[in-house]
Design a protein around this motif. Structure first.
Motif, PDB file in Angstrom:
ATOM      1  N   TYR A 168       0.815  -1.214   0.000  1.00  0.00           N
ATOM      2  CA  TYR A 168       0.000   0.000   0.000  1.00  0.00           C
ATOM      3  C   TYR A 168       0.849   1.265   0.000  1.00  0.00           C
ATOM      4  O   TYR A 168       0.396   2.315  -0.476  1.00  0.00           O
ATOM      5  N   ALA A 169       2.067   1.173   0.496  1.00  0.00           N
ATOM      6  CA  ALA A 169       2.978   2.311   0.378  1.00  0.00           C
ATOM      7  C   ALA A 169       3.313   2.566  -1.091  1.00  0.00           C
ATOM      8  O   ALA A 169       3.311   3.716  -1.556  1.00  0.00           O
ATOM      9  N   LYS A 170       3.592   1.500  -1.828  1.00  0.00           N
ATOM     10  CA  LYS A 170       3.871   1.636  -3.263  1.00  0.00           C
ATOM     11  C   LYS A 170       2.629   2.139  -4.001  1.00  0.00           C
ATOM     12  O   LYS A 170       2.723   2.996  -4.888  1.00  0.00           O
ATOM     13  N   GLU A 171       1.477   1.598  -3.642  1.00  0.00           N
ATOM     14  CA  GLU A 171       0.237   1.998  -4.301  1.00  0.00           C
ATOM     15  C   GLU A 171      -0.061   3.473  -4.063  1.00  0.00           C
ATOM     16  O   GLU A 171      -0.457   4.196  -4.992  1.00  0.00           O
ATOM     17  N   ALA A 172       0.123   3.934  -2.828  1.00  0.00           N
ATOM     18  CA  ALA A 172      -0.168   5.332  -2.510  1.00  0.00           C
ATOM     19  C   ALA A 172       0.681   6.279  -3.355  1.00  0.00           C
ATOM     20  O   ALA A 172       0.185   7.292  -3.867  1.00  0.00           O
ATOM     21  N   ARG A 173       1.956   5.957  -3.508  1.00  0.00           N
ATOM     22  CA  ARG A 173       2.814   6.815  -4.332  1.00  0.00           C
ATOM     23  C   ARG A 173       2.360   6.781  -5.790  1.00  0.00           C
ATOM     24  O   ARG A 173       2.328   7.813  -6.468  1.00  0.00           O
ATOM     25  N   ALA A 174       1.995   5.597  -6.274  1.00  0.00           N
ATOM     26  CA  ALA A 174       1.537   5.476  -7.659  1.00  0.00           C
ATOM     27  C   ALA A 174       0.217   6.198  -7.881  1.00  0.00           C
ATOM     28  O   ALA A 174      -0.058   6.691  -8.979  1.00  0.00           O
ATOM     29  N   PHE A 175      -0.598   6.285  -6.831  1.00  0.00           N
ATOM     30  CA  PHE A 175      -1.897   6.949  -6.941  1.00  0.00           C
ATOM     31  C   PHE A 175      -1.795   8.464  -6.778  1.00  0.00           C
ATOM     32  O   PHE A 175      -2.793   9.161  -6.911  1.00  0.00           O
ATOM     33  N   GLY A 176      -0.610   8.969  -6.451  1.00  0.00           N
ATOM     34  CA  GLY A 176      -0.442  10.419  -6.425  1.00  0.00           C
ATOM     35  C   GLY A 176       0.098  11.016  -5.153  1.00  0.00           C
ATOM     36  O   GLY A 176       0.265  12.240  -5.074  1.00  0.00           O
ATOM     37  N   SER A 177       0.382  10.206  -4.133  1.00  0.00           N
ATOM     38  CA  SER A 177       0.911  10.762  -2.889  1.00  0.00           C
ATOM     39  C   SER A 177       2.327  11.286  -3.111  1.00  0.00           C
ATOM     40  O   SER A 177       3.189  10.577  -3.628  1.00  0.00           O
ATOM     41  N   HIS A 178       2.553  12.532  -2.701  1.00  0.00           N
ATOM     42  CA  HIS A 178       3.884  13.124  -2.851  1.00  0.00           C
ATOM     43  C   HIS A 178       4.797  12.771  -1.686  1.00  0.00           C
ATOM     44  O   HIS A 178       6.004  12.992  -1.752  1.00  0.00           O
ATOM     45  N   LYS A 179       4.218  12.244  -0.627  1.00  0.00           N
ATOM     46  CA  LYS A 179       4.998  11.857   0.545  1.00  0.00           C
ATOM     47  C   LYS A 179       4.879  10.354   0.757  1.00  0.00           C
ATOM     48  O   LYS A 179       3.847   9.756   0.443  1.00  0.00           O
ATOM     49  N   PRO A 180       5.911   9.734   1.313  1.00  0.00           N
ATOM     50  CA  PRO A 180       5.843   8.286   1.541  1.00  0.00           C
ATOM     51  C   PRO A 180       4.979   7.936   2.746  1.00  0.00           C
ATOM     52  O   PRO A 180       4.820   8.725   3.673  1.00  0.00           O
ATOM     53  N   ILE A 181       4.437   6.744   2.715  1.00  0.00           N
ATOM     54  CA  ILE A 181       3.741   6.183   3.869  1.00  0.00           C
ATOM     55  C   ILE A 181       4.793   5.848   4.928  1.00  0.00           C
ATOM     56  O   ILE A 181       5.916   5.466   4.595  1.00  0.00           O
ATOM     57  N   PRO A 182       4.486   6.004   6.219  1.00  0.00           N
ATOM     58  CA  PRO A 182       5.449   5.613   7.260  1.00  0.00           C
ATOM     59  C   PRO A 182       5.990   4.205   7.032  1.00  0.00           C
ATOM     60  O   PRO A 182       5.289   3.323   6.536  1.00  0.00           O
ATOM     61  N   ASP A 183       7.227   4.004   7.437  1.00  0.00           N
ATOM     62  CA  ASP A 183       7.963   2.806   7.048  1.00  0.00           C
ATOM     63  C   ASP A 183       7.588   1.559   7.834  1.00  0.00           C
ATOM     64  O   ASP A 183       7.819   0.444   7.372  1.00  0.00           O
ATOM     65  N   THR A 184       7.038   1.714   9.020  1.00  0.00           N
ATOM     66  CA  THR A 184       6.683   0.551   9.831  1.00  0.00           C
ATOM     67  C   THR A 184       5.210   0.608  10.213  1.00  0.00           C
ATOM     68  O   THR A 184       4.587   1.679  10.189  1.00  0.00           O
ATOM     69  N   ILE A 185       4.669  -0.550  10.581  1.00  0.00           N
ATOM     70  CA  ILE A 185       3.280  -0.604  11.023  1.00  0.00           C
ATOM     71  C   ILE A 185       3.079   0.291  12.239  1.00  0.00           C
ATOM     72  O   ILE A 185       2.062   0.993  12.354  1.00  0.00           O
ATOM     73  N   GLU A 186       4.043   0.301  13.149  1.00  0.00           N
ATOM     74  CA  GLU A 186       3.921   1.117  14.358  1.00  0.00           C
ATOM     75  C   GLU A 186       3.863   2.602  14.009  1.00  0.00           C
ATOM     76  O   GLU A 186       3.042   3.353  14.555  1.00  0.00           O
ATOM     77  N   GLU A 187       4.719   3.029  13.082  1.00  0.00           N
ATOM     78  CA  GLU A 187       4.717   4.437  12.670  1.00  0.00           C
ATOM     79  C   GLU A 187       3.454   4.775  11.890  1.00  0.00           C
ATOM     80  O   GLU A 187       2.885   5.866  12.050  1.00  0.00           O
ATOM     81  N   ALA A 188       3.010   3.843  11.056  1.00  0.00           N
ATOM     82  CA  ALA A 188       1.782   4.072  10.296  1.00  0.00           C
ATOM     83  C   ALA A 188       0.585   4.199  11.233  1.00  0.00           C
ATOM     84  O   ALA A 188      -0.278   5.067  11.057  1.00  0.00           O
ATOM     85  N   ARG A 189       0.529   3.331  12.239  1.00  0.00           N
ATOM     86  CA  ARG A 189      -0.577   3.402  13.190  1.00  0.00           C
ATOM     87  C   ARG A 189      -0.539   4.703  13.982  1.00  0.00           C
ATOM     88  O   ARG A 189      -1.588   5.313  14.230  1.00  0.00           O
ATOM     89  N   ALA A 190       0.648   5.158  14.368  1.00  0.00           N
ATOM     90  CA  ALA A 190       0.762   6.408  15.114  1.00  0.00           C
ATOM     91  C   ALA A 190       0.257   7.579  14.271  1.00  0.00           C
ATOM     92  O   ALA A 190      -0.481   8.450  14.764  1.00  0.00           O
ATOM     93  N   PHE A 191       0.645   7.616  12.992  1.00  0.00           N
ATOM     94  CA  PHE A 191       0.162   8.679  12.102  1.00  0.00           C
ATOM     95  C   PHE A 191      -1.352   8.600  11.962  1.00  0.00           C
ATOM     96  O   PHE A 191      -2.059   9.612  12.059  1.00  0.00           O
ATOM     97  N   TRP A 192      -1.852   7.403  11.722  1.00  0.00           N
ATOM     98  CA  TRP A 192      -3.283   7.181  11.496  1.00  0.00           C
ATOM     99  C   TRP A 192      -4.102   7.574  12.720  1.00  0.00           C
ATOM    100  O   TRP A 192      -5.130   8.256  12.599  1.00  0.00           O
ATOM    101  N   GLU A 193      -3.650   7.175  13.901  1.00  0.00           N
ATOM    102  CA  GLU A 193      -4.398   7.499  15.116  1.00  0.00           C
ATOM    103  C   GLU A 193      -4.384   9.002  15.385  1.00  0.00           C
ATOM    104  O   GLU A 193      -5.396   9.570  15.826  1.00  0.00           O
ATOM    105  N   ASN A 194      -3.261   9.657  15.115  1.00  0.00           N
ATOM    106  CA  ASN A 194      -3.216  11.108  15.271  1.00  0.00           C
ATOM    107  C   ASN A 194      -4.154  11.786  14.274  1.00  0.00           C
ATOM    108  O   ASN A 194      -4.833  12.768  14.608  1.00  0.00           O
ATOM    109  N   TYR A 195      -4.211  11.246  13.066  1.00  0.00           N
ATOM    110  CA  TYR A 195      -5.122  11.786  12.050  1.00  0.00           C
ATOM    111  C   TYR A 195      -6.574  11.642  12.507  1.00  0.00           C
ATOM    112  O   TYR A 195      -7.381  12.571  12.360  1.00  0.00           O
ATOM    113  N   LEU A 196      -6.918  10.487  13.058  1.00  0.00           N
ATOM    114  CA  LEU A 196      -8.272  10.289  13.571  1.00  0.00           C
ATOM    115  C   LEU A 196      -8.609  11.324  14.637  1.00  0.00           C
ATOM    116  O   LEU A 196      -9.722  11.868  14.670  1.00  0.00           O
TER     117      LEU A 196
END
Length: 212
Positions: A156-184
């Motif tokens: 999904y990190a690769k997909e997000a960039r291909a779909f137009g994201s200019h920034k990378p998805i966080p590199d680990t599940i823990e970092e991704a969850r932290a970003f996601w929970e803060n976004y919520l």
């Protein structure tokens, strides 16, 4: 009349997909790992498809764009099916030249019509793997492996960039969850269009089995 035995990768072994996953490298074979993961947990993944749409409706920055486009509200079936087909093509064929890359370019072109905040791209890119893995953890028929966690996030990190994201998805599940929970916590809020979009989706859902 004898019943036909179910097959997993042509085998009667229900762990055949898992055994295949265990031979793969999540940094290289992430697409195949993700496809096998979703197939093994397909009975609970329909929830993720619906929750993914509802997630975008709950964030005002995204729901304003979706409301203005009219696609999610007035062409709900087309939007739902198109999303499934395009993301499915990427999962089935990857981002190499061919059907998968063509699908990704179509999504990217659609996204370029709108002023999408970089954090919204990342949030959606995090939401899909996090919710998919959580559903499999909570309701799946077997434990999720670390190889699957890494492979699904990488896909999904690769997909997000291909779909137009200019920034990378966080590199680990823990970092991704932290970003996601803060976004919520910081970005989800009620606005009238959120409910209007959700109502359109929920009205469509009972007809899903009749969509051809």
């Amino acid at each position: 009349m004898s019943k036909t035995r179910p097959q997993w990768l042509g085998s009667g072994d229900r762990f055949a997909r898992l055994k295949r996953i265990q031979t793969l490298d999540p940094e290289v074979d992430y697409r195949e790992i993700t496809e096998l993961f979703y197939t093994d947990f397909q009975s609970v993944m329909v929830v993720q498809g619906v929750s993914g749409f509802l997630f975008t409706f709950a964030a005002p920055r995204m729901s304003r764009i979706l409301k203005a486009s009219g696609q999610a509200e007035h062409h709900t079936a087309k939007r739902f099916v198109d999303t499934s087909l395009l993301t499915g093509a990427v999962m089935s064929h990857g981002l190499e030249p061919g059907e998968g890359r063509h699908a990704a370019r179509r999504v990217n072109a659609m996204h370029r019509h709108y002023d999408i905040h970089p954090d919204d791209f990342i949030a959606v890119g995090c939401d899909v793997p996090i919710m998919s893995l959580e559903l499999a953890d909570r309701f799946g028929w077997r434990p999720v492996t670390d190889t699957e966690r890494r492979g699904v996030l990488t896909h999904y990190a690769k997909e997000a960039r291909a779909f137009g994201s200019h920034k990378p998805i966080p590199d680990t599940i823990e970092e991704a969850r932290a970003f996601w929970e803060n976004y919520l916590d910081t970005e989800l809020a009620f606005e009238p269009q959120n409910k209007e979009l959700a109502d359109a989706l929920l009205q469509f859902m009972p007809t899903l089995g009749r969509v051809s």
